[in-house]
Design an enzyme around this catalytic site. Structure first.
Site, PDB file in Angstrom:
ATOM      1  N   GLU A  60       0.813  -1.222   0.000  1.00 52.45           N
ATOM      2  CA  GLU A  60       0.000   0.000   0.000  1.00 52.45           C
ATOM      3  C   GLU A  60       0.847   1.273   0.000  1.00 52.45           C
ATOM      4  OE1 GLU A  60      -2.586  -3.305   1.067  1.00 52.45           O
ATOM      5  OE2 GLU A  60      -0.640  -2.660   1.852  1.00 52.45           O
ATOM      6  N   HIS A 130     -11.581  -6.333   8.167  1.00 55.96           N
ATOM      7  CA  HIS A 130     -12.307  -5.991   6.943  1.00 55.96           C
ATOM      8  C   HIS A 130     -13.597  -5.234   7.248  1.00 55.96           C
ATOM      9  CE1 HIS A 130      -9.756  -9.418   5.781  1.00 55.96           C
ATOM     10  NE2 HIS A 130      -9.739  -8.872   4.577  1.00 55.96           N
TER      11      HIS A 130
END
Length: 325
Positions: A60, A130
């Site tokens: 990322e 998540h």
């Protein structure tokens, strides 16, 4: 007009933006021919080529570092972070580079063509890695814009505005609504103003403020309150940075009460910023304390998601408490 779900509306916006300018690039983990984990970028590689919509390594920080460089050269970089929970390795690039690029160069350089797309929120049995709603971390950062749509129509218009806005934009998509939220969406290009709240429903007794997926819970709570004669005004902030304090304050001066709700944990959440600002602007108009209806100060639990989830009943209880204070 065409009926689309939220995911299709986002894909349509990306398609339109890529057709509009050869300088628009979309990239992220598995976003190439696979179309991303949620299929938001489906068909874009086939239509525009592997050099315009492509996969990145699973890093990322690297995705955002690359995106900053691409945007600094005048391109429109649309970087997808696969889940909002995984945006933190890129935190330094977003907060110290993207947000400050224009400022530190005295406006000689910028990364205004940067848009960061990421799904956020719970309600999908995703567990603690998540399901998070990390918007407040970034709302503390001057130089960014933060946008959180609630339905397909808003998602398409806001995303097209975000892509071509002259500032870096964090575009947070409510994954719980990707396929659950459907509606009529214009097939042609259109834009919606960033930084402007939307009065979803007018009322006179209490103001409910929400954003993203939580607007649905606010509307359901308002419906339940209406059964008891309580007339709620529902406001979708739409943008958190900048956020439209004037529209909210105007509503609270009318109703005298406010409930603000978010999926994220209570402590230091963006709901606290809304509450503090409105208390400052509307103190003499308030008939009861401003209520915050938020997630718990725990990691997002998998087996106790129903207890953690900020549903319409929790919002409704806060409305009742405000009215009977």
């Amino acid at each position: 007009m065409a009926k689309m779900n939220l995911l299709q509306a986002i894909n349509n916006a990306l398609d339109i933006a890529m057709a509009k300018s050869q300088k628009v690039y979309s990239f992220g983990e598995d976003t190439g021919s696979f179309g991303g984990v949620f299929r938001a970028t489906s068909g874009l590689t086939e239509k525009y080529g592997r050099h315009r919509n492509f996969n990145t390594p699973l890093v990322e920080q690297g995705i955002l570092g690359f995106a900053n460089g691409l945007a600094s050269q005048g391109s429109y970089a649309i970087a997808e972070i696969q889940f909002g929970d995984y945006i933190f390795p890129a935190f330094d690039q977003i907060v110290n580079e993207s947000a400050k690029f224009r400022y530190r160069s005295g406006n000689e350089f910028d990364v205004g063509g940067l848009t960061i797309r990421t799904p956020y929120g719970g309600g999908i049995a995703g567990g603690h890695y998540h399901s998070q709603s990390p918007e407040a971390y970034f709302a503390h950062t001057p130089g960014l814009k933060i946008v959180m749509p609630r339905n397909p129509y808003m998602a398409k218009g806001l995303l097209l505005s975000a892509i071509f806005d002259p500032n870096p934009v964090l575009f947070m998509e409510p994954k719980r609504l990707y396929r659950a939220s459907t509606g009529e969406v214009p097939e042609e290009e259109y834009t919606l103003e960033l930084g402007k709240a939307d009065v979803v429903r007018e009322g006179k007794d209490v103001t409910i403020v929400a954003w993203g997926a939580q607007v649905e819970m606010a509307e359901k709570a308002a419906d339940k309150a209406a059964e008891e004669g309580i007339d709620c005004e529902v406001i979708d902030l739409v943008s958190l940075l900048p956020w439209d304090a004037e529209t909210v304050a105007e509503s609270v001066m009318k109703t005298g009460r406010m409930v603000v709700t978010q999926e994220a944990p209570l402590t230091s959440g963006f709901a606290s910023e809304v509450a503090a600002t409105i208390q400052d602007k509307c103190f003499l108009y308030l008939e009861s304390p401003i209520a915050r209806v938020c997630g718990l100060d725990t990691p997002y639990p998998l087996c106790h998601e129903k207890e953690y989830f900020v549903d319409h009943l929790k919002v409704y209880e806060a409305i009742k408490a405000s009215m009977t204070y």
